[in-house]
Design an enzyme around this catalytic site. Structure first.
Site, short mmCIF file in Angstrom:
data_model
loop_
_atom_site.label_atom_id
_atom_site.label_comp_id
_atom_site.label_asym_id
_atom_site.label_seq_id
_atom_site.Cartn_x
_atom_site.Cartn_y
_atom_site.Cartn_z
N TYR A 161 0.81 -1.22 0.00
CA TYR A 161 0.00 0.00 0.00
C TYR A 161 0.85 1.28 0.00
O TYR A 161 0.34 2.36 0.22
CB TYR A 161 -0.88 -0.02 1.25
CG TYR A 161 -2.16 0.77 1.17
CD1 TYR A 161 -3.24 0.33 0.41
CD2 TYR A 161 -2.32 1.96 1.90
CE1 TYR A 161 -4.43 1.04 0.36
CE2 TYR A 161 -3.51 2.67 1.86
CZ TYR A 161 -4.56 2.21 1.09
OH TYR A 161 -5.74 2.91 1.05
N LYS A 168 -2.34 9.33 0.41
CA LYS A 168 -3.39 9.68 1.38
C LYS A 168 -2.83 10.54 2.51
O LYS A 168 -3.52 11.42 3.04
CB LYS A 168 -4.03 8.41 1.93
CG LYS A 168 -4.83 7.61 0.91
CD LYS A 168 -6.04 8.39 0.42
CE LYS A 168 -6.97 7.51 -0.40
NZ LYS A 168 -8.18 8.24 -0.85
#
Length: 260
Positions: A161, A168
């Site tokens: 990720y 993010k």
């Protein structure tokens, strides 16, 4: 689609909301919730025309107008075109829900430049340039509200990720800067961070089933986060009850991020 308005409360009469990535999942759920609150809703999508039309029908079923716009928001010129269309069609914007997201699931050592650029452009850069255009419309109404969707991958390491998590984290940092800069314009800016939610996007995770089971078992609340949990938080941040919440990322994860 552009249906007629029916049953709209005086408080939200003629107000307009844009939800990016609202052809499915959390974006669709939020678009419907906004329609229930009486907002006309601009439904943005990148690929699924069918999904956008399904969202539009549900929005219109609640008596609000639905307007569909397609745009690749990784490109600034497409963002500019989208907002030019919104201004021509509505002449205003009251709410911007920055929900659209994408990214490449790979270990950091296997990321290529185009993977990084694509992920950062969709998840972080788009917020900046959409916000710039949204603010110019919100100022016409005396203010507005911006809420972004993020994930706990910004503060916790998740397998494969890395690119998405960093993007993010950038989005959450930009949320703080925008909140301060736009406060004087009566524009509130916040974000909602979700735990693992079983949406279509999760289908791209190679370890989807393992991730869901592990999250379910470790979540103190005893269940996975549902998309309605996130839309509840978004609607709260858009409400007058959240008027003194600025630049914050509200974590909705059933408590799983409390564990190291």
């Amino acid at each position: 689609m552009d249906g007629g308005k029916r049953g709209i409360t005086m408080e939200n009469a003629n107000k307009v909301a844009l939800v990016t990535g609202s052809s499915r999942g959390i974006g669709r759920e939020t678009a419907i919730r906004l329609a229930q609150d009486g907002y006309d809703v601009i439904i943005h999508y990148a690929r699924s025309t069918k999904g956008a039309e399904e969202t539009a029908r549900e929005v219109e079923a609640h008596g609000s107008r639905a307007f569909i716009v397609k745009a690749n928001i990784s490109k600034k010129e497409k963002i500019d075109e989208m907002f030019a269309t919104i201004e021509e069609k509505f002449g205003r914007l009251d709410v911007f829900v920055n929900n659209a997201a994408s990214g490449v699931l790979r270990p950091a050592m296997e990321l290529e430049e185009n993977h990084w650029d694509w992920t950062m452009n969709i998840n972080a850069k788009a917020l900046l340039f959409c916000a710039q255009k949204a603010v110019s419309l919100m100022e016409k109404n005396g203010g507005g509200r911006i809420v972004s969707l993020t994930s706990i991958g910004s503060i916790r390491v998740l397998e494969n990720y890395s690119a998405i998590g960093v993007s993010k984290a950038a989005l959450e940092s930009l949320t703080r800067y925008l909140a301060v800069e736009l406060a004087g314009k009566n524009i509130r800016v916040n974000a909602v961070s979700g735990g693992v939610v079983d949406t279509d996007a999760l289908a791209h995770f190679p370890n989807r089933d393992e991730l869901l089971e592990e999250s379910r078992a470790k979540t103190p609340a005893g269940r996975l986060v549902d998309r309605s949990d996130l839309s509840d938080a978004v609607m709260f941040l858009l409400s007058d009850q959240a008027s003194m919440i600025r630049g914050q990322t509200i974590i909705v994860d059933g408590g799983i991020s409390l564990f190291t």
